[in-house]
Design an enzyme around this catalytic site. Sequence first.
Site, PDB file in Angstrom:
ATOM      1  N   LYS A 235       0.835  -1.192   0.000  1.00  0.00           N
ATOM      2  CA  LYS A 235       0.000   0.000   0.000  1.00  0.00           C
ATOM      3  C   LYS A 235       0.877   1.252   0.000  1.00  0.00           C
ATOM      4  O   LYS A 235       1.974   1.257   0.571  1.00  0.00           O
ATOM      5  CB  LYS A 235      -0.869   0.050   1.264  1.00  0.00           C
ATOM      6  CG  LYS A 235      -1.932  -1.018   1.386  1.00  0.00           C
ATOM      7  CD  LYS A 235      -2.657  -0.871   2.727  1.00  0.00           C
ATOM      8  CE  LYS A 235      -3.702  -1.947   2.935  1.00  0.00           C
ATOM      9  NZ  LYS A 235      -4.894  -1.738   2.099  1.00  0.00           N
ATOM     10  N   ARG A 311     -10.315 -11.609   2.495  1.00  0.00           N
ATOM     11  CA  ARG A 311     -11.243 -12.648   2.046  1.00  0.00           C
ATOM     12  C   ARG A 311     -10.571 -14.023   2.055  1.00  0.00           C
ATOM     13  O   ARG A 311     -11.253 -15.038   2.163  1.00  0.00           O
ATOM     14  CB  ARG A 311     -11.791 -12.291   0.668  1.00  0.00           C
ATOM     15  CG  ARG A 311     -10.783 -12.281  -0.455  1.00  0.00           C
ATOM     16  CD  ARG A 311     -11.243 -11.455  -1.632  1.00  0.00           C
ATOM     17  NE  ARG A 311     -11.234 -10.038  -1.302  1.00  0.00           N
ATOM     18  CZ  ARG A 311     -11.648  -9.078  -2.146  1.00  0.00           C
ATOM     19  NH1 ARG A 311     -12.120  -9.406  -3.336  1.00  0.00           N
ATOM     20  NH2 ARG A 311     -11.603  -7.814  -1.789  1.00  0.00           N
TER      21      ARG A 311
END
Length: 457
Positions: A235, A311
Site C-alpha cells: 500500500k 477474504r
Amino acid sequence: MTPRFAPASDDALPIWPLWKGDALPKEIGNPAWPEACGFRGDAGQICLLPDGSGAIVGALFGLGDPELAERERFAFARARKLPAGTWRIAAMPDGLNPEEAALAWLLGQYRFTRYKGQPADGPELVAPDGVDAARIESFAAAEFLIRDLINTPANDMDPSQLEAAATDLANSLGASITVTRGDDLLHENLPLIHAVGRAAQDAPRLIDIRLGDSGPMLTIVGKGVCFDTGGLDIKPPSSMGLMKKDMGGAANALGLLKMLAETGAAKGKRVRVLIPAVENSIAGNAFRPGDVLTSRLGLTVEVNNTDAEGRLVLADAMALACEESPDLMISLATLTGAARVALGPDIPPFYCDDDATALALAKAAKTARDPLWRMPFWPAYEGRIEPQIADLDNAPAGGMAGSITAALFLRRFAGKAQRYIHLDIYGWQPAAAPARPKGGIGQGPRAILTALPDMLP
C-alpha cells in the site's frame, strides 16, 4: 474504563432535553434567563439554571431539529461541558428514545487513555426511568472493548495480543477457547490463513471461542488482520496509515460476543466465534501475486493482489465453521474500500440471500440506531471472481462492484450454513460526532443482537 450510570440520588440535578422550538418547562419558572442566554434548543446547546444565590439547580439541553437523522445527540449534553456532578433527566420529550439517550450518554464517556492517562471526572447520569440500566451498560462496555481493540496500534495489538484479549474475554464469560498457530495451521488444513500470515514475525493463528452447548448455532467470523501492509502489492503510505484498524471485524466479533453473553441473548444458543488473526507483512516467504493457493474447502484461488488478503483468511475460517452447518453464520470484516465509496464510513453494507433474515436485520439496524444497508449478492457478477487458471480470483480486475464481488467470493465458502450474512464494515470514525470520537468504532453488533430473536428464535 467501565461505563456506568450513577446511583439514584435525591441530590441529582434535573436536565430537560428539548427539541428546537419546544416550550420551556414550567418547572423553571421565569423564562427570562434562558431567553437572555439565547437558548433556542439548538443541537448541543446548554443553558445552566441558577438559583437566587448563583448555585446551579438544573440545565436545559438542546436536541436540535427533530427531523434531522443525527444519532446519539444526547451525548452532547456530556461532551459540551455540563458541570461535574450527578444529573437526572427531568422529563423525556416526545421523539427521544430513553434507551438511545441513556446509551448515548454512556458512549459519550469513552476516552482512549492507554497512552495519555485518565481523563478528568465528568458529569454522571442516573439511568432514565424504565430503562434497563444493566443492558445499556453492557452495550456500552462492549462498544468500549471494540474501540479499545481497534485504537490500539499494531505494536501493541499483534496476533498474539489479539489472542490474549480474546482469551481474557472468553475466560470472563465462561467460554472455551482454542488457538491453532503457525505451521499447525497447515496440519489442520487452514492453508490460506497460513499463507497470508507466514511472512510476519508473529505467527498467524485461528482463534476459536465457544459459548453454550445446546440450541441453535450462531457462528461469527471476524477478520483479524492486525496490520495490513498490502503484502508484496504494498500500500502507499496514505492507505497504510489506518491499517491498525484492519482487525476491526475481529474487534466487533468480540464485542458482539460480550454483548450476547452479558445481556442473556446467548441463552439457549450455541455461539461460536472464529478469528483468523494475522499480519499481512513483507518478507522473502510472503505469498506472491500470481500464486495459486488451495483453500480448506478445496477451491483454488489465484492471488491477483496480495492486498485482498482479508477474504482469504475469512474463507478458511468460514469453511471450517460450515462443517458444523450453523443455523446462522455472520462474517464481520473491514473488507473493501468500495463499500466506503458506495455508502461512506457511517453505513456498512450487508449481504444476505434470505429475505426474512435480511428484513429483520434491516429493521433492527433502524431500531438500534446502528445503521446498515442491504446490498445484493448479484449473480451476474459471479464470473468476475472466476479467473482462467483457478476456481476463484481474489481481486477481480476493473474495480467495479468491489464490495459485491468480495461478498460473492465469501459466499462460495458459506454453502453449508443454513443462512449467511456478510457485513463489510469500516470500523473507524473519521471525524468526531455525538458519542463517537474519532477512532475505532463498533458497527453492526447492536443491530445483530436486536434482530437475533427474529433471525435465530
